[in-house]
Design a protein around this motif. Structure first.
Motif, short mmCIF file in Angstrom:
data_model
loop_
_atom_site.label_atom_id
_atom_site.label_comp_id
_atom_site.label_asym_id
_atom_site.label_seq_id
_atom_site.Cartn_x
_atom_site.Cartn_y
_atom_site.Cartn_z
N ALA A 14 40.73 54.76 38.70
CA ALA A 14 39.56 53.91 38.44
C ALA A 14 38.79 53.78 39.75
CB ALA A 14 39.98 52.54 37.93
N SER A 15 37.47 53.63 39.62
CA SER A 15 36.65 53.55 40.81
C SER A 15 35.41 52.71 40.53
CB SER A 15 36.25 54.96 41.24
OG SER A 15 35.59 54.95 42.47
N SER A 16 35.01 51.93 41.53
CA SER A 16 33.76 51.17 41.46
C SER A 16 33.03 51.34 42.78
CB SER A 16 34.05 49.69 41.18
OG SER A 16 34.54 49.06 42.35
N ARG A 17 31.96 50.63 42.94
CA ARG A 17 31.20 50.70 44.18
C ARG A 17 32.04 50.25 45.37
NH1 ARG A 17 28.44 46.91 46.92
NH2 ARG A 17 28.74 45.37 45.30
N ILE A 18 32.96 49.31 45.17
CA ILE A 18 33.75 48.74 46.26
C ILE A 18 35.20 49.20 46.24
CG2 ILE A 18 34.60 46.57 47.26
CD1 ILE A 18 32.13 45.22 46.10
N PHE A 19 35.80 49.31 45.06
CA PHE A 19 37.23 49.56 44.96
C PHE A 19 37.55 50.91 44.33
CE2 PHE A 19 36.77 44.90 44.45
CZ PHE A 19 37.44 44.51 45.60
#
Length: 188
Positions: A14-19
């Motif tokens: 999983a990936s987001s802008r921060i994590f």
């Protein structure tokens, strides 16, 4: 020292802008295999700083800011990311100016702390700032930070304050109190 487990596989799940969430398949020295998940940085690798800024021999600066993780305004110590090419002490002085409106003539790197080493790779550098002077830099905060202070004699009451919940900040304050006591600067 114990033998670290063998990494059998790694995958960002999983990936987001921060994590980013990394799944790691491990085999321990006794043959047991497990899959761990952990939060990892976005690859910048520059780290972060947390500053215990002393207004005088017994009072440390606290800031109040909105924290998305708890969805509340929290009291804590000034802190922030180390920018590319910036050393720890320069980052501490910059963040202190941005968040609290103070610069420091004396900066000392004390230690490195983690928040939750079982699930997070991020660590923070703890810096003691003394001989403060007023100076403000424009930062990336969406609104001005609130300012407060804590007497090092009152750390036990701070731990009971529902608006102060960050364990790393409390550990840093106790560390500084003990260090200043050993140096004869602070008398409990």
């Amino acid at each position: 020292m114990r033998q670290k487990p063998t990494v059998l596989a790694r995958e960002i799940v999983a990936s987001s802008r921060i994590f980013r969430v990394e799944q790691v398949q491990l085999r321990f020295s006794n043959g047991v295999e497990r899959v761990y998940e952990r939060l990892v940085g976005r690859g910048t690798g520059h780290g972060a700083v947390m500053i215990v800024a002393m207004l005088d021999d017994e009072h440390a600066v606290l800031i109040e800011e909105y924290c998305g993780g708890t969805d509340t305004y929290e009291l804590s110590l000034p802190k922030g990311l180390i920018e590319p090419g910036e050393d720890i002490l320069a980052a501490a002085d910059r963040e202190l100016k941005e968040e609290a409106g103070y610069g420091a003539r004396q900066l000392e790197h004390l230690t490195e702390l983690s928040l939750n080493p079982g699930y997070m790779s991020q660590k923070i550098q703890v810096v003691l700032a003394t001989d403060l002077y007023e100076e403000r830099l424009e930062g990336d905060e969406p609104e001005p930070m609130g300012l407060d202070k804590i007497n090092l004699r009152e750390l036990a009451s701070l731990a009971q304050n529902s608006q102060f919940t960050e364990g790393r900040a409390l550990a840093a304050l106790y560390l500084v109190r003990d260090l200043l006591t050993q140096r004869g600067v602070f008398v409990p």
